[in-house]
Design an enzyme around this catalytic site. Structure first.
Site, PDB file in Angstrom:
ATOM      1  N   HIS A  92       0.852  -1.192   0.000  1.00  0.00           N
ATOM      2  CA  HIS A  92       0.000   0.000   0.000  1.00  0.00           C
ATOM      3  C   HIS A  92       0.888   1.241   0.000  1.00  0.00           C
ATOM      4  O   HIS A  92       1.934   1.267   0.643  1.00  0.00           O
ATOM      5  CB  HIS A  92      -0.916  -0.007   1.235  1.00  0.00           C
ATOM      6  CG  HIS A  92      -1.994   1.034   1.141  1.00  0.00           C
ATOM      7  ND1 HIS A  92      -1.759   2.364   1.393  1.00  0.00           N
ATOM      8  CD2 HIS A  92      -3.304   0.944   0.795  1.00  0.00           C
ATOM      9  CE1 HIS A  92      -2.873   3.043   1.212  1.00  0.00           C
ATOM     10  NE2 HIS A  92      -3.836   2.208   0.849  1.00  0.00           N
ATOM     11  N   GLU A 161      -3.882   1.486  -7.385  1.00  0.00           N
ATOM     12  CA  GLU A 161      -4.295   2.623  -6.571  1.00  0.00           C
ATOM     13  C   GLU A 161      -3.392   3.824  -6.880  1.00  0.00           C
ATOM     14  O   GLU A 161      -2.281   3.922  -6.324  1.00  0.00           O
ATOM     15  CB  GLU A 161      -4.168   2.291  -5.078  1.00  0.00           C
ATOM     16  CG  GLU A 161      -5.023   1.131  -4.628  1.00  0.00           C
ATOM     17  CD  GLU A 161      -5.357   1.238  -3.143  1.00  0.00           C
ATOM     18  OE1 GLU A 161      -6.552   1.176  -2.825  1.00  0.00           O
ATOM     19  OE2 GLU A 161      -4.452   1.403  -2.309  1.00  0.00           O
ATOM     20  N   GLY A 167      -7.869   8.947  -0.862  1.00  0.00           N
ATOM     21  CA  GLY A 167      -8.363   9.860   0.170  1.00  0.00           C
ATOM     22  C   GLY A 167      -8.457  11.318  -0.265  1.00  0.00           C
ATOM     23  O   GLY A 167      -8.603  12.207   0.573  1.00  0.00           O
ATOM     24  N   SER A 205     -10.572   6.832  -3.693  1.00  0.00           N
ATOM     25  CA  SER A 205     -11.763   7.692  -3.654  1.00  0.00           C
ATOM     26  C   SER A 205     -12.973   7.083  -4.352  1.00  0.00           C
ATOM     27  O   SER A 205     -13.800   7.807  -4.915  1.00  0.00           O
ATOM     28  CB  SER A 205     -11.442   9.075  -4.242  1.00  0.00           C
ATOM     29  OG  SER A 205     -10.475   9.724  -3.454  1.00  0.00           O
TER      30      SER A 205
HETATM   31  C1  PEP Z   1      -6.943   2.983   0.178  1.00  0.00           C
HETATM   32  O1  PEP Z   1      -6.275   3.603   1.002  1.00  0.00           O
HETATM   33  O2  PEP Z   1      -6.641   1.805  -0.123  1.00  0.00           O
HETATM   34  C2  PEP Z   1      -8.088   3.665  -0.439  1.00  0.00           C
HETATM   35  C3  PEP Z   1      -8.597   3.160  -1.530  1.00  0.00           C
HETATM   36  O3  PEP Z   1      -8.520   4.788   0.198  1.00  0.00           O
HETATM   37  P1  PEP Z   1      -9.762   5.728  -0.212  1.00  0.00           P
HETATM   38  O4  PEP Z   1     -10.861   4.855  -0.715  1.00  0.00           O
HETATM   39  O5  PEP Z   1     -10.117   6.439   1.051  1.00  0.00           O
HETATM   40  O6  PEP Z   1      -9.257   6.659  -1.269  1.00  0.00           O
END
Ligand code: PEP
Length: 246
Positions: A92, A161, A167, A205
């Protein structure tokens, strides 16, 4: 497949309320239809397992250590296995950036998960600068090859991601995400000795409002959800959107 990443959130009372709302909003049919997983903090894993005992939900961890014994503070894959943890998130961007996890360390974590038969969710993603410099594919290829090259695997999920989408309320165009996922699948197939074709999920998000536009894309096989998973009803709405579209 829909996974929740709870990060450093949750308390006993909050998890009791959350699981109560979750069980009220879901049913066996939905949970048989969609693979659902939750990754709480290590200390909340057993609580989730107890409270969701009768529901078809996987419980995972947000990280794992690659060593054994004299590594104070760490949790090994064999400890996770002992608690019947189903999956583990590695790579992550918060762990890469805040705790300096390199691709080399992530490769070690990946290997220990595979040998303990715990499904890895390998997160990859580019920074905003790399995105603007059109370096996305190069960054992702490097992250994938350095962890997966030469591996022979049967179950591993890749979570794409973009770091700048986590976020922030910002998301990439869904068509672009679809093309990137298609590319990720090709790269994983050529990096692994058994031409493994992974499921590739999107994170960053995603919420109940934008979920269906992502899930309508051929190569988006689900999502890793952060903020929006902390509310049980929002999380279930995302699961329902996935079930409707796929
Ligand atoms: C994450 O941190 O894996 C993530 C997807 O966060 P968010 O959905 O809050 O953007």
């Amino acid at each position: 497949m829909i996974f929740a990443n709870w990060k450093e959130n949750g308390s006993i009372a909050m998890i009791e309320d959350w699981t109560y709302d979750f069980l009220k909003a879901t049913d066996d049919e939905l949970l048989n239809n969609v693979d659902v997983g939750i990754a709480p903090s290590y200390i909340h894993i057993q609580l989730f397992k107890d409270l969701l005992e009768k529901a078809k939900v996987m419980i995972g961890s947000q990280d794992v250590d690659y060593g054994i014994n004299a590594r104070t503070s760490k949790v090994s894959a064999s400890m996770l296995k002992d608690f019947n943890v189903n999956f583990s998130i590695i790579g992550h961007s918060e762990v890469r950036n805040l705790f300096n996890d390199s691709n080399e360390i992530i490769r070690k974590k990946f290997k220990t998960l595979i040998s303990n038969k715990i499904q890895p969710i390998l997160c990859i993603g580019e920074s905003e600068n790399e995105f603007n410099a059109k370096q996305t594919l190069k960054v992702l290829e490097n992250q994938l090859y350095s962890v997966l090259e030469g591996a022979n695997i049967e179950n591993c999920i890749i979570a794409y991601e973009p770091v700048w989408a986590i976020g922030t309320g910002k998301t990439p165009e869904v068509n672009l995400v679809n093309d990137i996922h298609e590319h990720i699948k090709d790269v994983v197939q050529s990096a692994t000795t058994n031409n493994f074709l992974p499921n590739v999920i999107y994170g960053g998000s995603l919420n109940e409002g934008n979920a269906s536009s992502f899930f309508g894309q051929t190569h988006i096989d689900g999502s890793l959800v952060g903020g929006a998973s902390l509310n049980a009803n929002s999380f279930v709405k995302i699961i329902k959107e996935y079930s409707k579209v796929k």
